[in-house]
Design an enzyme around this catalytic site. Structure first.
Site, mmCIF file in Angstrom:
data_model
loop_
_atom_site.group_PDB
_atom_site.id
_atom_site.type_symbol
_atom_site.label_atom_id
_atom_site.label_comp_id
_atom_site.label_asym_id
_atom_site.label_seq_id
_atom_site.Cartn_x
_atom_site.Cartn_y
_atom_site.Cartn_z
ATOM 1 N N ALA A 143 0.210 -10.904 15.537
ATOM 2 C CA ALA A 143 0.922 -9.872 14.908
ATOM 3 C C ALA A 143 2.419 -9.630 14.738
ATOM 4 O O ALA A 143 2.995 -8.651 15.061
ATOM 5 C CB ALA A 143 0.293 -8.295 15.322
ATOM 6 N N CYS A 144 2.915 -10.700 14.392
ATOM 7 C CA CYS A 144 4.377 -10.896 14.732
ATOM 8 C C CYS A 144 4.665 -11.175 12.941
ATOM 9 O O CYS A 144 3.741 -11.575 12.382
ATOM 10 C CB CYS A 144 4.835 -12.074 15.228
ATOM 11 S SG CYS A 144 6.439 -12.576 15.226
ATOM 12 N N GLY A 145 6.015 -10.712 12.634
ATOM 13 C CA GLY A 145 6.480 -11.081 11.402
ATOM 14 C C GLY A 145 6.500 -12.323 10.943
ATOM 15 O O GLY A 145 6.508 -12.883 9.996
ATOM 16 N N LEU A 146 6.550 -13.440 11.989
ATOM 17 C CA LEU A 146 6.481 -14.910 11.758
ATOM 18 C C LEU A 146 5.012 -15.385 11.933
ATOM 19 O O LEU A 146 5.088 -16.739 11.667
ATOM 20 C CB LEU A 146 7.016 -15.265 13.209
ATOM 21 C CG LEU A 146 8.652 -14.878 13.126
ATOM 22 C CD1 LEU A 146 9.352 -15.540 14.320
ATOM 23 C CD2 LEU A 146 9.798 -15.326 11.728
ATOM 24 N N THR A 147 4.208 -14.977 12.043
ATOM 25 C CA THR A 147 2.925 -15.221 12.242
ATOM 26 C C THR A 147 2.279 -15.839 11.099
ATOM 27 O O THR A 147 1.900 -17.270 11.201
ATOM 28 C CB THR A 147 1.801 -14.050 12.696
ATOM 29 O OG1 THR A 147 2.269 -13.546 13.924
ATOM 30 C CG2 THR A 147 0.321 -14.634 12.738
#
Length: 165
Positions: free
Chosen positions: A44-48
């Site tokens: 659930a990361c912006g970089l995922t």
């Protein structure tokens, strides 16, 4: 199977044992002779989305040459990997991940997994050896030596692997 008492003194990644996402012990000796990318991941990361897509693409490109990607879920950054191992498996299956997934670990602090203590000691970061965020990537050569470290915001596709094969 155990890990070195002093992880920083280890001679290669092959001295470490980790648990896979199903809880089985895995000696990293299994990866001898392979180029590896070891990365801490989160669902659930912006970089995922970009990192998983790029890691998949890199794996597909170099799989036949022996590339192995070792992904370690980590919940230390913004609680962005709070799910159970089963939930993580379900998530990565939707991303069509074919590379190796391991048990959730801590990468920083007193309870950091010994492998991550070792990785950080061999390739420190710009502002210190600690891991700054999800998707920090370490490149390990065929001899088990850490040869590169890439930031969370660098694309896995920018890692130049041809020199290691």
């Amino acid at each position: 199977m155990s890990n070195p008492e002093n992880p920083k003194a280890a001679k290669s990644i092959y001295e470490f044992t980790v648990k896979d996402i199903k809880g089985n012990d895995v000696s990293l000796e299994k990866y001898r002779g392979h180029v590896c990318i070891i990365v801490n991941v989160a669902s659930a990361c912006g970089l995922t989305n970009s990192n998983y897509a790029d890691l998949n693409e890199l794996y597909t490109k170099y799989e036949d040459k022996g590339l192995k990607i070792l992904a370690f879920p980590c919940n230390q950054f913004g609680h962005q990997e709070s799910g159970s191992n089963d939930q993580i498996c379900e998530f990565v299956s939707k991303k069509n991940v074919k590379f190796d997934l391991f048990d959730k670990v801590n990468v920083n602090g007193a309870d950091a997994h010994p492998l991550w203590v070792y990785l950080k000691s061999k390739q420190g970061g710009t502002l210190g050896s600690f891991i700054k965020w999800n998707f920090t990537k370490f490149v390990v050569d065929k001899e088990g030596q850490v040869v590169e470290r890439h930031s969370p915001t660098s694309s896995p596709k920018d890692i130049k692997l041809d020199a290691y094969f």
